[in-house]
Write an enzyme that holds these catalytic residues in place. Structure first.
Site, PDB file in Angstrom:
ATOM      1  N   MET A  91     -29.604 -57.833 -35.596  1.00  0.00           N
ATOM      2  CA  MET A  91     -30.666 -56.839 -35.766  1.00  0.00           C
ATOM      3  C   MET A  91     -30.060 -55.469 -36.080  1.00  0.00           C
ATOM      4  O   MET A  91     -30.743 -54.440 -35.964  1.00  0.00           O
ATOM      5  CB  MET A  91     -31.548 -56.762 -34.516  1.00  0.00           C
ATOM      6  CG  MET A  91     -32.279 -58.075 -34.241  1.00  0.00           C
ATOM      7  SD  MET A  91     -33.795 -57.878 -33.323  1.00  0.00           S
ATOM      8  CE  MET A  91     -33.207 -57.097 -31.834  1.00  0.00           C
ATOM      9  N   GLY A  92     -28.786 -55.446 -36.494  1.00  0.00           N
ATOM     10  CA  GLY A  92     -28.169 -54.194 -36.901  1.00  0.00           C
ATOM     11  C   GLY A  92     -27.730 -53.341 -35.721  1.00  0.00           C
ATOM     12  O   GLY A  92     -27.673 -53.790 -34.592  1.00  0.00           O
ATOM     13  N   LEU A 122     -24.669 -52.209 -35.405  1.00  0.00           N
ATOM     14  CA  LEU A 122     -23.573 -53.123 -35.083  1.00  0.00           C
ATOM     15  C   LEU A 122     -22.508 -52.473 -34.203  1.00  0.00           C
ATOM     16  O   LEU A 122     -22.230 -51.276 -34.317  1.00  0.00           O
ATOM     17  CB  LEU A 122     -22.938 -53.628 -36.381  1.00  0.00           C
ATOM     18  CG  LEU A 122     -23.896 -54.323 -37.356  1.00  0.00           C
ATOM     19  CD1 LEU A 122     -23.115 -54.852 -38.567  1.00  0.00           C
ATOM     20  CD2 LEU A 122     -24.670 -55.457 -36.683  1.00  0.00           C
ATOM     21  N   HIS A 151     -20.815 -57.682 -32.383  1.00  0.00           N
ATOM     22  CA  HIS A 151     -21.233 -58.246 -33.669  1.00  0.00           C
ATOM     23  C   HIS A 151     -20.006 -58.506 -34.554  1.00  0.00           C
ATOM     24  O   HIS A 151     -19.914 -59.541 -35.216  1.00  0.00           O
ATOM     25  CB  HIS A 151     -22.152 -57.273 -34.411  1.00  0.00           C
ATOM     26  CG  HIS A 151     -23.445 -56.950 -33.718  1.00  0.00           C
ATOM     27  ND1 HIS A 151     -23.685 -55.722 -33.147  1.00  0.00           N
ATOM     28  CD2 HIS A 151     -24.569 -57.680 -33.519  1.00  0.00           C
ATOM     29  CE1 HIS A 151     -24.908 -55.702 -32.639  1.00  0.00           C
ATOM     30  NE2 HIS A 151     -25.466 -56.881 -32.833  1.00  0.00           N
ATOM     31  N   GLN A 172     -40.024 -60.975 -32.384  1.00  0.00           N
ATOM     32  CA  GLN A 172     -39.390 -61.245 -31.094  1.00  0.00           C
ATOM     33  C   GLN A 172     -39.556 -60.098 -30.090  1.00  0.00           C
ATOM     34  O   GLN A 172     -39.006 -60.156 -28.993  1.00  0.00           O
ATOM     35  CB  GLN A 172     -37.922 -61.618 -31.280  1.00  0.00           C
ATOM     36  CG  GLN A 172     -37.003 -60.498 -31.686  1.00  0.00           C
ATOM     37  CD  GLN A 172     -35.620 -61.021 -32.035  1.00  0.00           C
ATOM     38  OE1 GLN A 172     -35.422 -61.713 -33.033  1.00  0.00           O
ATOM     39  NE2 GLN A 172     -34.643 -60.723 -31.196  1.00  0.00           N
ATOM     40  N   VAL A 214     -18.198 -59.609 -25.697  1.00  0.00           N
ATOM     41  CA  VAL A 214     -17.282 -58.467 -25.817  1.00  0.00           C
ATOM     42  C   VAL A 214     -17.794 -57.362 -24.893  1.00  0.00           C
ATOM     43  O   VAL A 214     -18.985 -57.044 -24.896  1.00  0.00           O
ATOM     44  CB  VAL A 214     -17.205 -57.964 -27.275  1.00  0.00           C
ATOM     45  CG1 VAL A 214     -16.309 -56.742 -27.384  1.00  0.00           C
ATOM     46  CG2 VAL A 214     -16.711 -59.088 -28.190  1.00  0.00           C
TER      47      VAL A 214
HETATM   48  P1  AMP Z   1     -28.565 -58.553 -31.881  1.00  0.00           P
HETATM   49  O1  AMP Z   1     -28.226 -57.630 -33.011  1.00  0.00           O
HETATM   50  O2  AMP Z   1     -28.672 -57.880 -30.557  1.00  0.00           O
HETATM   51  O3  AMP Z   1     -29.724 -59.462 -32.199  1.00  0.00           O
HETATM   52  O4  AMP Z   1     -27.314 -59.514 -31.726  1.00  0.00           O
HETATM   53  C1  AMP Z   1     -26.843 -60.260 -32.811  1.00  0.00           C
HETATM   54  C2  AMP Z   1     -25.818 -61.245 -32.300  1.00  0.00           C
HETATM   55  O5  AMP Z   1     -24.725 -60.536 -31.715  1.00  0.00           O
HETATM   56  C3  AMP Z   1     -26.372 -62.197 -31.237  1.00  0.00           C
HETATM   57  O6  AMP Z   1     -25.878 -63.501 -31.469  1.00  0.00           O
HETATM   58  C4  AMP Z   1     -25.799 -61.600 -29.965  1.00  0.00           C
HETATM   59  O7  AMP Z   1     -25.638 -62.553 -28.928  1.00  0.00           O
HETATM   60  C5  AMP Z   1     -24.453 -61.093 -30.452  1.00  0.00           C
HETATM   61  N1  AMP Z   1     -23.941 -60.084 -29.519  1.00  0.00           N
HETATM   62  C6  AMP Z   1     -24.588 -58.971 -29.065  1.00  0.00           C
HETATM   63  N2  AMP Z   1     -23.824 -58.317 -28.164  1.00  0.00           N
HETATM   64  C7  AMP Z   1     -22.671 -59.021 -28.038  1.00  0.00           C
HETATM   65  C8  AMP Z   1     -21.484 -58.850 -27.252  1.00  0.00           C
HETATM   66  N3  AMP Z   1     -21.330 -57.844 -26.404  1.00  0.00           N
HETATM   67  N4  AMP Z   1     -20.510 -59.784 -27.385  1.00  0.00           N
HETATM   68  C9  AMP Z   1     -20.653 -60.830 -28.239  1.00  0.00           C
HETATM   69  N5  AMP Z   1     -21.741 -61.050 -28.999  1.00  0.00           N
HETATM   70  C10 AMP Z   1     -22.737 -60.148 -28.911  1.00  0.00           C
END
Ligand code: AMP
Length: 284
Positions: free
Chosen positions: A30-31, A33, A37, A61, A176
């Site tokens: 969802m950006g 980043l 990400h 969502q 992370v």
């Molecule tokens: P989002 O942009 O929040 O929808 O996240 C996109 C992807 O990045 C999803 O698969 C999240 O689980 C992953 N993600 C978000 N935060 C972390 C993090 N701290 N460590 C690893 N993956 C992450």
């Protein structure tokens, strides 16, 4: 690196790649980043000929009263991060491109989407499953990369992929964290300086839970009570849930045995943070 905002254009561009025998790795986001990400993009780049990142703040969502309208956006910085990580293509559709007028079809996953986040955010996982199914259909990846940060989300996506026989390998990548243990999240930007100082309490609660599991405790409620106690030591934290559950079903029905997932959702003011950790029960 290319950017495409149109479904038909992306499909024809990727059909050429597939025709040439190239494997496609896909990272949906969802950006806004961050290094979490980027770790997914790194994993995709390492194992695929072509890496596609999507940036789409998916309205489906978000529930009523959630942060859809204030969700942070910085497209220029995101594109620079994708280019630095050597992504090949960024797909950035508009809402009307993803959801044509008159759309009435959604994907609902049973079982694992019901507890935890499903209780607190009843429409959330139908929104996630619908957008991920659409993105899989549009991109046609060999492999798709998700963060274990959203453990229930990746569990729901795996279930959907198996149930609908989607030809995609779903890969979960490690969480992370900041140096003080706070899991990276686009939503951390909502935290005030004092909330940010207290937020690593989630990690401390998870570590306290792991300690109990590794000491032989199998009663989920004992572990949950201890995690809740640790969260309550942070004055600005409001616990939504603390759960100790089997890693696959996400519902505890008796003593824990085998792979366990500890999951937390905690509010700090307007920010709702989630985090989780895995461990194994001590076999007798
Ligand atoms: P989002 O942009 O929040 O929808 O996240 C996109 C992807 O990045 C999803 O698969 C999240 O689980 C992953 N993600 C978000 N935060 C972390 C993090 N701290 N460590 C690893 N993956 C992450």
């Amino acid at each position: 690196m290319e950017t495409i905002d149109n479904v038909a254009e992306l499909r024809s561009r990727l059909a050429v790649e597939r025709g040439a025998g190239n494997t496609i790795g896909f990272v949906p986001t969802m950006g806004y980043l961050h290094a979490g990400h980027v770790s997914l993009i790194d994993a995709a780049v390492a194992s695929n000929d072509l890496t596609v990142v999507s940036i789409f703040v998916n309205p489906l969502q978000f529930g009523a009263g959630e942060d859809l309208d204030s969700y942070p956006v910085d497209i220029e910085r995101d594109l620079a991060a994708c280019a630095d990580a050597r992504a090949d293509l960024v797909f950035m559709p508009s809402v009307s491109e993803m959801y044509p007028p008159g759309m009435t079809t959604t994907v609902t996953v049973g079982g694992v989407s019901k507890p935890l986040e499903g209780q607190s955010r009843p429409t959330h996982f139908a929104g996630v499953a619908t957008v991920v199914a659409k993105l899989f259909s549009i991109v046609g990846p060999c492999r798709a990369y998700f963060g274990a940060k959203d453990w229930q989300q990746v569990t729901v996506v795996r279930r959907m992929t198996a149930d609908l026989s989607l030809p995609v390998e779903v890969i979960s990548c490690p969480i992370v964290r900041e140096a003080d243990g706070l899991a990276l999240s686009s939503r951390n930007v909502y935290l005030s300086p004092e909330e940010r100082r207290q937020a690593p309490v989630l990690r401390r609660a998870l570590l306290a839970g792991i300690e109990l599991v590794e000491a032989g405790v199998t009663d989920h409620s004992v572990i949950e009570t201890e995690m809740a106690r640790v969260i309550s030591t942070a004055p600005l934290a409001q616990l939504d849930y603390a759960a100790a559950v089997p890693a696959d079903s996400l519902v505890a029905d008796g003593p824990l045995r085998g792979e366990v997932r500890l999951l937390l959702a905690v509010r700090f003011g307007g920010a709702r943070l989630i985090d989780n950790a895995g461990c194994r029960t001590v076999e007798s």
